[in-house]
Write an enzyme that holds these catalytic residues in place. Sequence first.
Site, short mmCIF file in Angstrom:
data_model
loop_
_atom_site.label_atom_id
_atom_site.label_comp_id
_atom_site.label_asym_id
_atom_site.label_seq_id
_atom_site.Cartn_x
_atom_site.Cartn_y
_atom_site.Cartn_z
N ASP A 15 24.14 58.46 -6.17
CA ASP A 15 22.97 58.22 -5.33
C ASP A 15 22.76 56.72 -5.11
OD1 ASP A 15 20.52 59.23 -4.04
OD2 ASP A 15 19.49 58.18 -5.67
N GLU A 60 26.82 57.93 -1.84
CA GLU A 60 25.67 58.11 -0.95
C GLU A 60 25.36 56.75 -0.34
OE1 GLU A 60 22.38 57.39 0.55
OE2 GLU A 60 21.59 57.53 -1.49
N ASP A 68 16.74 65.25 1.33
CA ASP A 68 15.68 64.35 1.78
C ASP A 68 15.35 64.52 3.25
OD1 ASP A 68 15.08 63.06 -0.61
OD2 ASP A 68 16.65 61.57 -0.36
#
Length: 493
Positions: free
Chosen positions: A291, A338, A391
Amino acid sequence: MRRSGMLLPIASLPSPYGIGAFSKEAYEFIDLLRDTGQKLWQILPLGPTSYGDSPYQSFSTFAGNPYFIDLNVLIGKGWLKKEECDACDWGDHPSYIDYGKIYESRFPLLRKAFERSKILSDGNFLTFCVENNHWLDDYALYMAVKNKFGGKSWIEWDEEVRLREPAALKKYQDELREDIIFYQYLQFEFFEQWKNVKNYAHEKGIQIVGDIPIYVAFDSADTWANPELFQLDENNLPIAVAGCPPDGFSATGQLWGNPLYRWDYHKRMHYGWWMRRISHCFKLFDIVRIDHFRGFDEYYSIPYGDDTAQNGHWEKGPGMDLFHTMKEELGERNIIAEDLGFLTETVYKLLRDSGYPGMKVLQFAFDTSENSDYLTYKYDRNCVVYTGTHDNDTTMGWYEHLTDWDRDVALRYMNSFHTPKEEQHWDLISLAMRSVADTCIIPVQDYLGLGSEARINTPSTLGDNWKWRMGKNAFSDELKGRIWHMTKLYGRL
């Protein structure tokens, strides 16, 4: 190798006890993946959640969420009675998690199971505790002390234990011995059950894509036990905290509040804590999504105490030095970077140098410039394409909220002006599946054609996130067949 998969958090699985778990529904979902020709199941972080219920704000980067323990397994072992589980109030909405009721019901049941388990006579439990003592001892003590202090953040504990004075640690280890073993027991049960789920996935040809948040929570065993790793002052309060600058998600940026790393210290320690953390992830998952990858190039530093992220600034991160160390220590690993958000040339260089595939999100592709980096003709093979992520809004919800200009670009790009509204999500799925990207992952909500009511998370908001659950028998045979044929048509079987 072309392949595809689905994104579904463990918590979003159906189950009879209020939240998704390592129950038969997890095994049934793996069967669904196999039956539809998928190769990957992407999930979110598995850590124990704290205030706000976010898997990205966990009490530990190593521990597992006790909510995911399948109560039926404990019933089968004779440690719980079915009527005890059925008598609990798990909430009254099958599509949404009521975390307050889960908390009130789950832990008393788990405590009963622990007390009936005679776990100290189980050699496998004792071996687990020894093999994981580098994190488990601190975590179990942290949770036991936290419980004693009414759930308060460790920064509000009595000073001697807050600062980990040896005499205080010994005092609480003795006083809270039973509670400490309880939290160790929960971790043993979690990892045993997850191992079984993962092994079953492998038997069906499915790999698990996990997620490692770049940061840990301030109120976590990691920060309490290892303050030297973070930018804390002499009172162990943060000097600055993490977040993102203003962007398309939020006009004031995202104030995550996580403590920032002392990267110079990590480098001197040869990134030992990071190597243990990443190695632990690869025991849990086959592929790890890192992430906020850009934070390893530069990270956004926000003054501690600010109400928004607007006054932050960028600092240099460890760059390739961390990933070179990882390759030397752990060998080649399957990583997804990411790399979303505003990217600089140095971030692009870090991605190229690492060789990791980045992410392409189709919901970011369509705007009036008609020149987005997320348009499919710009992809190379070494990337992972998504319609959206946890998200994002669902694809149907996204369509509803597009401006007229952006919707026109999307419909022209996909030549979809004549697609019925109720079928429009299939056009975006098809665009992802037929792209050149080696890997394609579609959120389950998009295959089901669900609207914004099924959104997982809206960044920079609290109170209504991480709650959505898939309905039981949500995938009809017709839908499963349609997914299989599309997967075959686009060469991803």
